[in-house]
Design an enzyme around this catalytic site. Structure first.
Site, PDB file in Angstrom:
ATOM      1  N   ASN A 158       0.838  -2.347   5.510  1.00  0.00           N
ATOM      2  CA  ASN A 158       0.072  -1.102   5.596  1.00  0.00           C
ATOM      3  C   ASN A 158      -1.179  -1.111   4.715  1.00  0.00           C
ATOM      4  O   ASN A 158      -2.155  -0.424   5.009  1.00  0.00           O
ATOM      5  CB  ASN A 158       1.029   0.028   5.196  1.00  0.00           C
ATOM      6  CG  ASN A 158       0.306   1.310   4.848  1.00  0.00           C
ATOM      7  OD1 ASN A 158      -0.146   2.038   5.722  1.00  0.00           O
ATOM      8  ND2 ASN A 158       0.182   1.584   3.545  1.00  0.00           N
ATOM      9  N   TYR A 197     -14.613  -2.466  10.499  1.00  0.00           N
ATOM     10  CA  TYR A 197     -13.285  -1.839  10.441  1.00  0.00           C
ATOM     11  C   TYR A 197     -12.568  -2.033  11.780  1.00  0.00           C
ATOM     12  O   TYR A 197     -11.419  -2.494  11.826  1.00  0.00           O
ATOM     13  CB  TYR A 197     -13.394  -0.357  10.080  1.00  0.00           C
ATOM     14  CG  TYR A 197     -12.028   0.286   9.984  1.00  0.00           C
ATOM     15  CD1 TYR A 197     -11.133  -0.095   8.984  1.00  0.00           C
ATOM     16  CD2 TYR A 197     -11.614   1.244  10.909  1.00  0.00           C
ATOM     17  CE1 TYR A 197      -9.867   0.452   8.913  1.00  0.00           C
ATOM     18  CE2 TYR A 197     -10.351   1.803  10.837  1.00  0.00           C
ATOM     19  CZ  TYR A 197      -9.473   1.415   9.836  1.00  0.00           C
ATOM     20  OH  TYR A 197      -8.214   1.962   9.771  1.00  0.00           O
ATOM     21  N   PHE A 250       0.120   6.752   4.275  1.00  0.00           N
ATOM     22  CA  PHE A 250       1.227   6.352   5.160  1.00  0.00           C
ATOM     23  C   PHE A 250       2.295   5.574   4.395  1.00  0.00           C
ATOM     24  O   PHE A 250       3.489   5.747   4.642  1.00  0.00           O
ATOM     25  CB  PHE A 250       0.738   5.439   6.301  1.00  0.00           C
ATOM     26  CG  PHE A 250      -0.363   5.996   7.152  1.00  0.00           C
ATOM     27  CD1 PHE A 250      -0.619   7.361   7.235  1.00  0.00           C
ATOM     28  CD2 PHE A 250      -1.168   5.142   7.899  1.00  0.00           C
ATOM     29  CE1 PHE A 250      -1.641   7.855   8.030  1.00  0.00           C
ATOM     30  CE2 PHE A 250      -2.189   5.624   8.705  1.00  0.00           C
ATOM     31  CZ  PHE A 250      -2.437   6.982   8.763  1.00  0.00           C
ATOM     32  N   GLY A 274       0.829  -1.215   0.000  1.00  0.00           N
ATOM     33  CA  GLY A 274       0.000   0.000   0.000  1.00  0.00           C
ATOM     34  C   GLY A 274       0.855   1.254   0.000  1.00  0.00           C
ATOM     35  O   GLY A 274       0.661   2.166   0.805  1.00  0.00           O
ATOM     36  N   ALA A 275       1.809   1.311  -0.942  1.00  0.00           N
ATOM     37  CA  ALA A 275       2.750   2.447  -0.967  1.00  0.00           C
ATOM     38  C   ALA A 275       2.374   3.503  -1.998  1.00  0.00           C
ATOM     39  O   ALA A 275       3.145   4.426  -2.248  1.00  0.00           O
ATOM     40  CB  ALA A 275       4.163   1.939  -1.223  1.00  0.00           C
ATOM     41  N   LYS A 307      -9.163  -4.256  12.643  1.00  0.00           N
ATOM     42  CA  LYS A 307      -7.949  -3.703  13.245  1.00  0.00           C
ATOM     43  C   LYS A 307      -7.678  -4.330  14.613  1.00  0.00           C
ATOM     44  O   LYS A 307      -6.529  -4.415  15.048  1.00  0.00           O
ATOM     45  CB  LYS A 307      -8.059  -2.178  13.325  1.00  0.00           C
ATOM     46  CG  LYS A 307      -8.074  -1.514  11.940  1.00  0.00           C
ATOM     47  CD  LYS A 307      -6.838  -1.874  11.120  1.00  0.00           C
ATOM     48  CE  LYS A 307      -6.716  -1.095   9.831  1.00  0.00           C
ATOM     49  NZ  LYS A 307      -5.489  -1.405   9.084  1.00  0.00           N
ATOM     50  N   GLU A 349      -5.849   9.505   1.931  1.00  0.00           N
ATOM     51  CA  GLU A 349      -6.985   9.184   1.047  1.00  0.00           C
ATOM     52  C   GLU A 349      -7.967   8.231   1.734  1.00  0.00           C
ATOM     53  O   GLU A 349      -8.961   7.797   1.135  1.00  0.00           O
ATOM     54  CB  GLU A 349      -6.467   8.596  -0.271  1.00  0.00           C
ATOM     55  CG  GLU A 349      -5.691   9.627  -1.063  1.00  0.00           C
ATOM     56  CD  GLU A 349      -5.069   9.073  -2.333  1.00  0.00           C
ATOM     57  OE1 GLU A 349      -5.562   8.063  -2.863  1.00  0.00           O
ATOM     58  OE2 GLU A 349      -4.071   9.653  -2.789  1.00  0.00           O
ATOM     59  N   PRO A 389      -2.587   4.625  14.565  1.00  0.00           N
ATOM     60  CA  PRO A 389      -2.911   6.053  14.509  1.00  0.00           C
ATOM     61  C   PRO A 389      -4.413   6.316  14.626  1.00  0.00           C
ATOM     62  O   PRO A 389      -5.235   5.481  14.256  1.00  0.00           O
ATOM     63  CB  PRO A 389      -2.436   6.476  13.104  1.00  0.00           C
ATOM     64  CG  PRO A 389      -1.763   5.271  12.510  1.00  0.00           C
ATOM     65  CD  PRO A 389      -2.271   4.087  13.239  1.00  0.00           C
ATOM     66  N   GLY A 390      -4.707   7.513  15.118  1.00  0.00           N
ATOM     67  CA  GLY A 390      -6.088   8.021  15.069  1.00  0.00           C
ATOM     68  C   GLY A 390      -6.300   8.751  13.753  1.00  0.00           C
ATOM     69  O   GLY A 390      -5.679   8.422  12.731  1.00  0.00           O
TER      70      GLY A 390
END
Ligand code: NDP
Ligand code: 8X3
Length: 249
Positions: A83, A149, A14, A9-10, A153, A185, A179-180
């Site tokens: 990621n 979701y 992130f 996911g680059a 996680k 995107e 992260p929050g």
């Protein structure tokens, strides 16, 4: 020579920011995502920033064959950044669309496990390495419209904890990065609408992709005997999953 960093996911958010950050440190990069044009742009930028070799390779973490091809084409990662993924929709359980339910579980859970499974044997043989799994603040509770979701996680959290047990004695470190609210995107993908996505971050300063990338790099640059198990970072304005202080205009 610095070790190989593999990032799923680059092509944005992130993953792209982490690729740029590791490029600045001189790491070779093996980058995956579905949007190849975007991914190639990130790879080209990384080489300009100092990566000796940045390869863009197609990857769909919802597709086992694609994962196997990606993992076979890359080398042994010194750092694996799991990621790729995200949220699909914000519907309550009674309205949840099958494609969103399946999409989130396939990408965030099954994809992450398959990528890890494919790359782990070489990392174990190398007797070193660092896996960073992108969880979320949503693994620390839930909110209306966040059931699957948050569940996906939470699964990342459990998988990360299990990996630390299973990899005990291998020198491989495992970090869960949670992260929050971060303006990438993520919300455009989730809500399918740029204006609705903007509203998610209205009235406060969200995290940026660079904030999260910096935290990831920090975790992976501690001395080898130090493992950052879990990092939770939120915008200062975000006190909980459901309480965000927004300035009124
Ligand atoms: P972005 O939407 O900006 O980036 C998501 C990345 O994942 C893209 O590169 C996308 O590439 C890739 N991706 C999505 N699905 C697939 C797939 N099936 N196969 C391969 N790659 C895929 O969002 P973020 O950078 O914010 O999100 C990255 C991770 O961080 C996600 O796991 C997300 O859940 C998590 N996260 C995000 C937070 C936020 O508020 N932004 C907070 C906490 C965690 P492409 O579409 O080209 O395939
Ligand atoms: C994304 C953070 O709060 O939108 O993982 O679920 S949140």
């Amino acid at each position: 020579m610095k070790g190989l960093v593999v990032i799923t996911g680059a092509s944005s958010g992130f993953g792209a920011a982490a690729a740029r950050a590791y490029a600045r440190l001189g790491h070779p990069l093996f980058l995956g995502a579905r949007r190849m044009e975007r991914l190639r742009e990130v790879a080209a930028e990384c080489e300009k920033l100092g990566s000796p070799r940045a390869v863009a390779h197609p990857l769909d973490v919802r597709d086992k064959e694609s994962i196997d091809a990606f993992c076979q084409a890359g080398g042994t990662p010194e750092i694996l950044l799991n990621n790729a993924g995200g949220a699909l929709g914000r519907d309550r359980v009674d309205k949840l669309r099958d494609e969103d339910l399946i999409g989130m579980i396939e990408a965030n859970v099954i994809g992450l496990v398959r990528v890890t499974r494919a790359l782990l044997p070489a990392m174990i043989a190398a007797k070193k390495g660092h896996i960073v799994n992108l969880g979320s603040y949503a693994a620390h509770g839930t909110y209306e419209g966040g059931s699957v979701y948050a569940a996906s996680k939470t699964a990342v959290r459990v998988i990360s904890e299990t990996l630390r047990l299973e990899l005990s004695g291998t020198n491989i470190r495992v970090t869960e990065m949670d992260p929050g609210l971060a303006e990438t995107e993520f919300s455009v993908v989730r809500l399918g609408d740029v204006e609705k996505a903007k509203a998610v971050y209205a009235g406060f300063q969200p995290l940026t992709a660079e904030d999260v990338a910096e935290a990831i790099v920090w975790c992976t640059t501690r001395p080898p005997h130090v493992n950052i198990n879990l990092m939770v970072l939120t915008p200062t304005a975000q006190a909980s999953l459901t309480k965000v202080h927004r300035e009124q205009k």
